[in-house]
Design a protein around this motif. Structure first.
Motif, PDB file in Angstrom:
ATOM      1  N   SER A   7     -26.503 -15.826  -5.728  1.00 25.02           N
ATOM      2  CA  SER A   7     -27.790 -15.296  -6.152  1.00 25.02           C
ATOM      3  C   SER A   7     -27.668 -13.826  -6.550  1.00 25.02           C
ATOM      4  O   SER A   7     -28.218 -13.394  -7.574  1.00 25.02           O
ATOM      5  N   ALA A   8     -26.922 -13.051  -5.756  1.00 23.75           N
ATOM      6  CA  ALA A   8     -26.720 -11.639  -6.076  1.00 23.75           C
ATOM      7  C   ALA A   8     -26.014 -11.497  -7.422  1.00 23.75           C
ATOM      8  O   ALA A   8     -26.380 -10.670  -8.267  1.00 23.75           O
ATOM      9  N   PHE A   9     -25.017 -12.348  -7.638  1.00 19.66           N
ATOM     10  CA  PHE A   9     -24.239 -12.321  -8.874  1.00 19.66           C
ATOM     11  C   PHE A   9     -25.129 -12.624 -10.076  1.00 19.66           C
ATOM     12  O   PHE A   9     -25.124 -11.916 -11.084  1.00 19.66           O
ATOM     13  N   VAL A  10     -25.938 -13.689  -9.944  1.00 13.25           N
ATOM     14  CA  VAL A  10     -26.807 -14.092 -11.052  1.00 13.25           C
ATOM     15  C   VAL A  10     -27.770 -12.966 -11.407  1.00 13.25           C
ATOM     16  O   VAL A  10     -27.964 -12.640 -12.580  1.00 13.25           O
ATOM     17  N   THR A  50     -18.511  -5.393 -11.953  1.00 11.98           N
ATOM     18  CA  THR A  50     -19.300  -4.843 -10.857  1.00 11.98           C
ATOM     19  C   THR A  50     -20.026  -5.958 -10.112  1.00 11.98           C
ATOM     20  O   THR A  50     -20.059  -5.986  -8.886  1.00 11.98           O
ATOM     21  N   ALA A  51     -20.609  -6.880 -10.889  1.00 13.96           N
ATOM     22  CA  ALA A  51     -21.389  -7.960 -10.286  1.00 13.96           C
ATOM     23  C   ALA A  51     -20.523  -8.806  -9.353  1.00 13.96           C
ATOM     24  O   ALA A  51     -20.948  -9.158  -8.249  1.00 13.96           O
ATOM     25  N   VAL A  52     -19.304  -9.093  -9.783  1.00 10.30           N
ATOM     26  CA  VAL A  52     -18.409  -9.905  -8.946  1.00 10.30           C
ATOM     27  C   VAL A  52     -18.118  -9.173  -7.635  1.00 10.30           C
ATOM     28  O   VAL A  52     -18.205  -9.749  -6.543  1.00 10.30           O
ATOM     29  N   ILE A  53     -17.823  -7.883  -7.739  1.00  6.13           N
ATOM     30  CA  ILE A  53     -17.467  -7.104  -6.542  1.00  6.13           C
ATOM     31  C   ILE A  53     -18.667  -7.005  -5.596  1.00  6.13           C
ATOM     32  O   ILE A  53     -18.569  -7.290  -4.395  1.00  6.13           O
ATOM     33  N   ILE A  54     -19.814  -6.629  -6.159  1.00  8.33           N
ATOM     34  CA  ILE A  54     -21.000  -6.441  -5.326  1.00  8.33           C
ATOM     35  C   ILE A  54     -21.424  -7.757  -4.684  1.00  8.33           C
ATOM     36  O   ILE A  54     -21.796  -7.808  -3.515  1.00  8.33           O
ATOM     37  N   ALA A  55     -21.358  -8.819  -5.463  1.00 12.77           N
ATOM     38  CA  ALA A  55     -21.811 -10.111  -4.939  1.00 12.77           C
ATOM     39  C   ALA A  55     -20.982 -10.533  -3.727  1.00 12.77           C
ATOM     40  O   ALA A  55     -21.514 -11.043  -2.745  1.00 12.77           O
ATOM     41  N   SER A  97     -27.487  -9.679 -10.814  1.00  9.35           N
ATOM     42  CA  SER A  97     -26.879  -8.480 -11.399  1.00  9.35           C
ATOM     43  C   SER A  97     -26.487  -8.734 -12.855  1.00  9.35           C
ATOM     44  O   SER A  97     -26.620  -7.858 -13.699  1.00  9.35           O
ATOM     45  N   LEU A  98     -26.044  -9.964 -13.134  1.00 10.72           N
ATOM     46  CA  LEU A  98     -25.741 -10.266 -14.536  1.00 10.72           C
ATOM     47  C   LEU A  98     -27.016 -10.310 -15.368  1.00 10.72           C
ATOM     48  O   LEU A  98     -27.030  -9.927 -16.536  1.00 10.72           O
ATOM     49  N   LEU A  99     -28.104 -10.784 -14.732  1.00  5.69           N
ATOM     50  CA  LEU A  99     -29.387 -10.818 -15.424  1.00  5.69           C
ATOM     51  C   LEU A  99     -29.806  -9.396 -15.821  1.00  5.69           C
ATOM     52  O   LEU A  99     -30.279  -9.162 -16.939  1.00  5.69           O
ATOM     53  N   ALA A 100     -29.610  -8.451 -14.893  1.00  4.86           N
ATOM     54  CA  ALA A 100     -29.952  -7.058 -15.198  1.00  4.86           C
ATOM     55  C   ALA A 100     -29.136  -6.557 -16.383  1.00  4.86           C
ATOM     56  O   ALA A 100     -29.671  -5.957 -17.321  1.00  4.86           O
ATOM     57  N   ALA A 101     -27.812  -6.851 -16.344  1.00  2.52           N
ATOM     58  CA  ALA A 101     -26.953  -6.412 -17.447  1.00  2.52           C
ATOM     59  C   ALA A 101     -27.389  -7.073 -18.748  1.00  2.52           C
ATOM     60  O   ALA A 101     -27.449  -6.419 -19.801  1.00  2.52           O
ATOM     61  N   ALA A 102     -27.731  -8.370 -18.679  1.00 11.31           N
ATOM     62  CA  ALA A 102     -28.141  -9.091 -19.882  1.00 11.31           C
ATOM     63  C   ALA A 102     -29.419  -8.499 -20.456  1.00 11.31           C
ATOM     64  O   ALA A 102     -29.572  -8.383 -21.677  1.00 11.31           O
ATOM     65  N   LEU A 103     -30.342  -8.095 -19.569  1.00 15.04           N
ATOM     66  CA  LEU A 103     -31.593  -7.492 -20.037  1.00 15.04           C
ATOM     67  C   LEU A 103     -31.321  -6.167 -20.749  1.00 15.04           C
ATOM     68  O   LEU A 103     -31.889  -5.892 -21.807  1.00 15.04           O
ATOM     69  N   ILE A 143     -27.810  -2.263 -11.752  1.00 12.09           N
ATOM     70  CA  ILE A 143     -27.072  -3.506 -11.514  1.00 12.09           C
ATOM     71  C   ILE A 143     -26.944  -3.775 -10.012  1.00 12.09           C
ATOM     72  O   ILE A 143     -27.107  -4.904  -9.559  1.00 12.09           O
ATOM     73  N   SER A 144     -26.701  -2.718  -9.235  1.00  6.27           N
ATOM     74  CA  SER A 144     -26.625  -2.876  -7.777  1.00  6.27           C
ATOM     75  C   SER A 144     -27.970  -3.301  -7.206  1.00  6.27           C
ATOM     76  O   SER A 144     -28.042  -4.152  -6.314  1.00  6.27           O
ATOM     77  N   HIS A 145     -29.041  -2.686  -7.718  1.00  2.00           N
ATOM     78  CA  HIS A 145     -30.376  -3.012  -7.212  1.00  2.00           C
ATOM     79  C   HIS A 145     -30.718  -4.471  -7.489  1.00  2.00           C
ATOM     80  O   HIS A 145     -31.328  -5.138  -6.665  1.00  2.00           O
ATOM     81  N   ALA A 146     -30.295  -4.929  -8.675  1.00  2.00           N
ATOM     82  CA  ALA A 146     -30.556  -6.324  -9.029  1.00  2.00           C
ATOM     83  C   ALA A 146     -29.810  -7.258  -8.085  1.00  2.00           C
ATOM     84  O   ALA A 146     -30.337  -8.277  -7.646  1.00  2.00           O
TER      85      ALA A 146
END
Lengths: 254, 357
Positions: free
Chosen positions: B147-150, B272-277, B152-158, B108-111
């Motif tokens: 973009s980072a948020f989208v 996680t995505a919110v924080i990282i983004a 990381s969520l994409l990774a989670a969705a996959l 998720i971080s990498h995404a």
């Protein structure tokens, strides 16, 4: 009847595993499911509490169809001791308290705690209450699993190979406990087993599965050498002693 | 069957009391640490003044400005993100039944890093400009953040989509996460190779997780998501305990294991995505805090989750404060420090564990 299974069938990816299963178990009765490896004993147990969804048939517990119940409701009616349990850094008390999950919300009531204490005393486990389950022996861990199933206050108890990987003493202890609880608390119980002689000693009736169907059901008095040979493909002699029926397999050359 | 003739054992009550006491103690230590953290920095403020500024009592304008506009948002951002990463890690480790479950190990971080790099490259959000601290900054942070948020969520969705397709088992989810991590890392490297030096600097700069990027609006957003997810996680604490004893036992207790696993994964990823983004990549907190907390409070999620929230907040607040002070007047991004502290801490846990067994 506590449990009535009618024309139950189960298929996995289109291939049938179980067919035309009809069984009934009365309160206080212990039914042992027997048969060779891979015949579907565990699958049958898991169909009864919908861990596997049967493809046909009905499962009635006290005249209510399990297949239309919500999952929490199933947890309030059917206690289940799985073949494998994992351990965690939890106390024995908390691991058993988990069995109250189907009855309680987020908050633990005093009654829940009392029931856990009651179950631990029943199994003579009181002094282990604050031990962590990842430090227990196999036999103690199995008692925790049984206590957890009991605090569900079940009408039906499902036990999947409860003595697999236990030593002789623990096998005797665990099966005696199960026998006593089933009789004293008038619970219906279904148990899968590999060890025929233990099953015969502690069970009331015996259901033999072959090729995904019921081959025969009956008491130990009704058991014949032919049934065992048909089901397991091994010639045996049945010795009937005073209190106990003992099966001795013949020596084979392969 | 009637078993309610038992009594509530005193020893058990005392045991539960100790756990609650420990969590309250952690909360008090966290509050004290917050006061100290806000008082420390280039301008050292007396703790009494900080306390006065925080409760709105009269202090000098200078103190008020430093506390409310500079240090408090950063300290709170550190606390909220530390708490969020830690609780997300604890939940992931439980539902994936894998001690390596964390936003880092699941790609998720990498995404998020890939998403940020892509926005720098294609959307032109990465012009380098110098700030007073001498660092580079990104000119259009919201584009990069979005973009980072989208991604990381994409990774989670996959991960969730593949889990739904092939069965929500821990193995499938972990392996998918690892593969996605590798894929997004490759994507980021590809972009970096073709980036000019300004873009490259912006991409690399973004990956340094830095709590100084958090100001009040971002903080509010993170806090709302953190609160929502935490409530959901805490309401499910018994379900996570049940999953720890095996899927089948949990199902026998009426737990909808697959749904719990997918929803937990979704919310932990969202948090996680919110924080990282907003803040960039802050590693190790999500991985190490749950392990650390399990050592002293056990794996009962009724206590593990709140304690992870508090210890995560405390650990990142302390790291952040140290990162601000260690090379003064230069300010080190906290992620550099957590990486340095995290690896040895992890070794220590591994060695301690193998001695214990």
């Amino acid at each position: 009847m506590s449990l009535a299974i009618n024309n139950l069938a189960f298929a996995y990816n289109g291939s049938p595993i179980l067919r035309q299963i009809d069984l009934a178990v009365a309160p206080g009765e212990l039914l042992a499911i027997l048969g060779p490896n891979g015949v579907g004993k565990t699958t049958l147990i898991k169909c009864l509490n919908t861990i596997h969804r049967p493809t046909a048939g009905t499962v009635l517990v006290e005249n209510r169809n399990v297949l239309t119940m919500k999952t929490e409701e199933i947890g309030r009616h059917i206690g289940y001791v799985a073949q494998r349990t994992e351990t965690a850094r939890l106390t024995v008390f908390d691991a058993v308290l988990m069995g109250r999950k189907p009855h309680m919300g987020w908050r633990v009531a005093r009654r829940d705690l009392k029931i856990v204490d009651g179950a631990l005393s029943l199994l003579a486990m009181d002094r282990l209450a604050l031990r962590f389950i990842d430090e227990l022996s196999g036999g103690e861990l199995q008692k925790v699993a049984i206590a957890r199933a009991l605090v569900q206050e079940p009408r039906l108890l499902l036990l999947d190979e409860p003595t697999a990987s236990l030593d002789l003493k623990n096998q005797v202890t665990i099966l005696s406990i199960i026998r006593r609880i089933v009789t004293e608390h008038r619970i219906a119980a279904v148990m899968t087993m590999h060890d025929l002689n233990s099953a015969l000693r502690y069970g009331d009736r015996f259901c033999f599965l072959k090729d995904g169907r019921i081959h025969s059901v009956g008491s130990s008095a009704e058991l014949t050498e032919k049934i065992i040979e048909d089901v397991y493909g091994v010639p045996v002699t049945i010795h009937r002693l005073d209190q106990q029926t003992v099966i001795l397999p013949h020596h084979t050359n392969h | 069957m009637h078993l309610d003739h038992g009594t509530v054992p005193d020893a058990y009550q005392a045991y539960i009391g100790r756990k609650i006491g420990l969590i309250l103690l952690l909360a008090i230590v966290l509050l004290a640490a917050l006061l100290v953290a806000v008082s420390l920095g280039a301008a050292r403020l007396p703790i009494a003044d900080v306390a006065r500024a925080l409760v709105g009592a009269e202090t000098s304008h200078q103190v008020e400005a430093i506390v409310w506009h500079i240090r408090l948002p950063q300290a709170l951002a550190a606390m909220a993100s530390g708490a969020g990463l830690a609780v997300a890690g604890a939940v992931m480790q439980s539902i994936l039944r894998n001690p390596l479950g964390s936003p880092f190990t699941l790609g998720i971080s990498h995404a998020a890093a890939f998403g940020a790099a892509l926005s720098v490259m294609l959307l032109g959000s990465g012009t380098m400009s110098s700030t007073s601290a001498g660092a580079v900054s990104i000119t259009n942070p919201y584009l990069t953040t979005g973009s980072a948020f989208v991604f990381s969520l994409l990774a989670a969705a996959l991960i969730i989509a593949i889990a739904r397709l092939r069965g929500a088992t821990p193995e499938i989810m972990v392996l998918t996460g690892v593969a996605l991590g590798a894929l997004f890392t490759a994507g980021t490297m590809f972009l970096q190779f073709f980036a000019d030096d300004v873009q490259l600097a912006a991409m690399v700069f973004w990956t340094f997780g830095d709590t100084a990027r958090g100001s009040w609006p971002e903080l509010l957003f993170i806090t709302v998501v953190l609160a929502g997810c935490s409530v959901y996680f805490l309401l499910n604490c018994w379900n996570y305990n049940a999953i720890d004893t095996g899927d089948e036992t949990a199902k026998g207790l009426g737990v909808r294991v697959d749904r719990l696993r997918l929803l937990g994964m979704l919310l932990a990823s969202l948090l996680t995505a919110v924080i990282i983004a907003f803040l960039g990549i802050i590693g190790f907190i999500g991985l190490i805090v749950p392990h650390l907390v399990r050592r002293f409070i056990g794996s009962d999620h009724r206590f593990l989750l709140p304690a992870s929230l508090l210890v995560g907040a405390l650990l990142l607040l302390l790291s952040d404060t140290m990162a601000r002070l260690i090379l003064m007047p230069h300010v080190l991004p906290v992620s550099v420090l957590t990486a340095f502290l995290g690896a040895p801490a992890f070794f220590w846990l591994i060695i301690r564990r193998s001695n214990h067994r």
